[in-house]
Write an enzyme that holds these catalytic residues in place. Structure first.
Site, PDB file in Angstrom:
ATOM      1  NE  ARG A 219       3.404 -39.817  26.754  1.00 62.45           N
ATOM      2  CZ  ARG A 219       2.199 -40.332  26.992  1.00 62.45           C
ATOM      3  NH1 ARG A 219       1.830 -40.640  28.213  1.00 62.45           N
ATOM      4  NH2 ARG A 219       1.359 -40.535  25.981  1.00 62.45           N
ATOM      5  CG  PHE A 289     -13.911 -42.376  34.409  1.00 65.13           C
ATOM      6  CD1 PHE A 289     -13.659 -43.467  33.598  1.00 65.13           C
ATOM      7  CD2 PHE A 289     -14.210 -41.158  33.802  1.00 65.13           C
ATOM      8  CE1 PHE A 289     -13.688 -43.348  32.210  1.00 65.13           C
ATOM      9  CE2 PHE A 289     -14.243 -41.033  32.418  1.00 65.13           C
ATOM     10  CZ  PHE A 289     -13.982 -42.137  31.617  1.00 65.13           C
TER      11      PHE A 289
END
Length: 413
Positions: A219, A289
């Site tokens: 990205r 998490f």
């Protein structure tokens, strides 16, 4: 009006942003009581919130003493990473620092005040962090010190060399992220919130880290290029351009997208391991998490796949999409459905002429096999008509309010 068109194009985002803002986020990220903490630990959590919006909330939602261990683990590695990133530190100073950083955890007065990095407070006030480290149970200290040592050595190795082969790409990602996954898994098991196999199976834990790191590297192509960093493996990009920076040139956009798709295909191979890892987790706070960053990553890869924008600007998932993922990814079947949804999105965008097409299909087939439940899979896009009607009405009447809401939500996403 542009914002209004965005909301109208995804009316479910409005409903989920409102649900998130009005208390939905507390189901996955309950508020932590900091009043009962000592001064040093409160300072550590303040640094945590200053240095990581994305991880701070999920760390603070962990159960029991594991929360403090993971907070300190994060800050120690953030300090180590700050040393690695600081280009103002000469190599003859930086390399020994990286090699010896784990030993500073046991030196009460050690700190570094010469950094120019934005997160330099974790180095300048390292005595507070190391003090809280030494208050942790020895089993936690041993894990954190060991991972810090291995990561420092690995970072030093790659300071003066670029990532050439795909094997070296995996090795670099192991040092900077796979070791984090391994360390966290050992902390989970040490806390006894998870079974010992979670900490012992380093291959799966490594894949958890590699999937996230490769997604970030893919990205962030343009940002890294602008800052003079190169993390895409030469073995791949050299088949499409003479220099990595050439991929950003308009005349090379077709080749650039093909290179992008090949790297995304590489990252997708970690998803079956991710699902196997998540399926072993028992504690809800640990599951949240671990799962939330992984579903964010698959959504990011789906947004990047075959997307020229990676070479022109920033590719981000929508905030409404992000909060939906955060609230949905609370059990393994939901995560499997999310993974299935986004690889189907990639499949629909796959050009038949793409050089990596067959390998991408094989990677997607493996994820489908790992994701499909025994029974029929429910659509994640089913919303009651009344919800969608209300969402459309809210979009038409309240788009200015939602603009403000989006900015407020940015602090939590």
């Amino acid at each position: 009006m542009e914002l209004l068109r965005k909301w109208l194009g995804h009316p479910e985002d409005i409903y989920n942003l409102l649900r998130f803002k009005m208390g939905g986020y507390r189901a996955v990220m309950p508020r932590m009581d900091t009043d009962s903490l000592g001064c040093g630990l409160r300072t550590c959590y303040r640094y945590l919130n200053q240095t990581s919006r994305s991880f701070a909330a999920v760390i603070q939602a962990l159960d029991g003493e594991l929360r403090h261990a993971v907070c300190i683990f994060y800050l120690v590695l953030r300090a180590l990473d700050t040393v690695e990133d600081d280009m103002s530190i000469p190599l003859d100073v930086k390399v020994p620092m990286l090699h010896e950083f784990h030993s500073y955890l046991y030196q009460p007065d050690w700190k570094y005040t010469e950094s120019k990095e934005k997160d330099r407070q974790v180095l300048e006030d390292f005595p507070t962090i190391s003090m809280e480290f030494r208050k942790l149970s020895k089993v936690y200290q041993d894990v954190i010190s060991d991972i810090c040592h291995k990561m420092g050595v690995g970072m030093a190795e790659f300071l003066e060399k670029k990532v050439d082969s795909q094997h070296e790409w995996d090795k670099y990602c192991h040092y900077v992220a796979g070791l984090v996954g391994i360390g966290l898994s050992r902390l989970f098991s040490a806390s006894e919130l998870e079974d010992s196999i979670v900490g012992q199976d380093t291959e799966l834990a490594n894949s958890m880290g590699l999937f996230l790191q490769k997604t970030n590297i893919i990205r962030d192509y343009l940002e890294d290029q602008m800052e003079g960093r190169e993390f895409w493996p030469r073995e791949v990009w050299s088949r499409y351009a003479k220099k990595l920076s050439d991929l950003a040139k308009p005349e090379n956009i077709d080749a650039a997208v093909q290179c992008l798709n090949e790297l995304i295909t590489n990252a997708l191979h970690h998803v079956p391991d991710v699902l196997t890892y998540l399926s072993r987790l028992k504690n809800q706070s640990v599951f949240n998490f671990c799962a939330i960053p992984q579903v964010m990553a698959i959504a990011t890869l789906a947004a990047c796949y075959n997307n020229q924008q990676v070479f022109k600007g920033v590719v981000k998932i929508r905030k409404g999409q992000a909060v939906t993922l955060m609230m949905d990814a609370t059990n393994i079947q939901a995560v499997k459905a999310i993974m299935y949804q986004y690889v189907e999105e990639i499949y629909q965008k796959m050009p038949s002429t793409d050089p990596s097409c067959r390998r991408t299909q094989q990677a997607i087939a493996a994820i489908r096999a790992a994701s499909l439940p025994a029974g029929p899979m429910a659509s994640r896009h089913h919303y009651s008509p009344i919800y969608l009607s209300c969402a459309m009405l809210l979009a038409a009447l309240s788009w200015q309010y939602l603009s403000t809401l989006s900015k407020a939500t940015e602090e939590m996403v």
